[in-house]
Scaffold this active site. Structure first.
Site: not given
Ligand code: AQP
Length: 333
Positions: A114, A198, A201
């Site tokens: 990140k 992955k 968002k």
């Molecule tokens: N691509 C993914 N595949 C499987 N699980 C995922 N999770 C996130 N992306 C995937 C799981 O969703 C839960 C919530 O995630 P989060 O929103 O708290 O944070 P993150 O993992 O950082 O998700 P994003 O979408 O990538 O958000 P941004 O872009 O804002 O950082 C967690 O249990 C995560 O494992």
């Protein structure tokens, strides 16, 4: 066996298929088991580790609550609350930050991903994110934490922090060492545009993900444009190892139809991509569109969503404030 479940989701934008298949789907089945005590947290303190627009953040918080409910989490059975409203999270994060070691945090791959190349410019919060996550979990004596595969390393760190705290202060088993609950298969859903990244968002291109608010037409369009390759549909597992995008799409199909990757491959072996993509779109529409319509309906009743958070915070605060008091006593404050 009854489980104490805790998990959080960042209100950083539209929740997507990765969040759903990696985490929320599991939240729903845990919530449906009467024996479990479930706490689901909208982790807004985590969200501000990268810059957020305050109005967008407010909107995203409600949208996250709406998504939980639309996906099948029953707010009467589970506690749903907003992290920033329970002061113990930030307090515990500070104390646990004095227990965690720099060397442990330096190994966290999510920070490296990140922060990117310019890590000098990343916030201190982004670096210490996993310590706050440990505080979230440990305040509630969670026995199990359902997360996607990307959070596995943070969970291991949380376990290390709990064990070190218990050892340092000679309070055996005071902090519950939690177990991760990670789906065995398809625990990491990848971008529709790049099978090595992955689904996320914060990825700029909306075509890289299926949002839980997408309409039928948006889903059809995104799957049509999803990256594949020029070869024909694979015939066995060996043939997909190097074909990351194809593997991801077949994985999504398998996960949504509760079957194995092998069975999905068998189903489409020898067929052309357009036929597979049509079937995949259909299965996605069947799953996502009802959730998407429900989210929209719930968002039109902001009072209801705010009340859920108010009810939740009252219950969460009761648990967390007792734990933080004990932590403070143990530390010697
Ligand atoms: N691509 C993914 N595949 C499987 N699980 C995922 N999770 C996130 N992306 C995937 C799981 O969703 C839960 C919530 O995630 P989060 O929103 O708290 O944070 P993150 O993992 O950082 O998700 P994003 O979408 O990538 O958000 P941004 O872009 O804002 O950082 C967690 O249990 C995560 O494992």
């Amino acid at each position: 066996m009854s489980k104490k479940i805790f998990s959080g989701v960042q209100p950083t934008g539209n929740l997507h298929l990765g969040n759903y298949l990696g985490a929320i789907k599991n939240f729903v089945s845990l919530n449906n088991n009467k024996e479990n005590k479930c706490i689901f947290c909208v982790v807004d303190l985590h969200a501000i580790t990268v810059k957020q627009d305050p109005d967008e953040l407010k909107k995203n918080i409600r949208e996250t609550v709406a998504t939980f409910i639309a996906s099948g989490i029953d707010p009467k059975k589970s506690i749903i609350f907003k992290q920033s409203r329970v002061a113990a999270h930030a307090e515990a994060a500070w104390i646990l930050g004095c227990v965690a070691r720099m060397g442990w945090l330096n190994r966290m791959t999510q920070f490296k991903e990140k922060a990117g190349k310019d890590k000098e410019k990343a916030s201190i919060g982004l670096y210490s994110y996993p310590v706050l996550m440990a505080a979230d979990i440990l305040l509630y004596d969670a026995t199990h934490v359902p997360v996607g595969d990307d959070q596995k390393q943070h969970l291991e760190l949380c376990r290390d922090i709990a064990q070190k705290f218990n050892n340092d202060f000679e309070v055996e088993n005071f902090l519950q060492v939690p177990e991760p609950l990670i789906q065995k298969e398809f625990s990491r859903i990848m971008s529709l545009k790049d099978g090595s990244k992955k689904m996320s968002k914060s990825e700029l291109s909306d075509l890289s993900r299926i949002n839980l608010t997408d309409t039928k037409d948006e889903i059809i369009n995104k799957i049509k444009k999803a990256k594949t390759d020029t070869l024909s549909m694979p015939k066995n597992l060996n043939e997909i190892e190097e074909r990351l995008e194809v593997k991801n799409l077949l994985g999504i199909y398998a996960s949504l139809s509760d079957t194995t990757l092998e069975k999905s491959i068998e189903n489409f072996a020898g067929k052309n991509f357009s036929e597979f993509k049509e079937k995949l779109s259909q299965i996605l529409i069947n799953k996502i569109v009802p959730i998407s319509s429900e989210i929209k309906k719930l968002l039109s009743d902001q009072k209801y969503l705010d009340q859920i958070l108010l009810d939740g915070v009252e219950k969460a605060d009761l648990i967390a404030s007792k734990k933080i008091e004990r932590i403070k006593e143990i530390v010697g404050f």
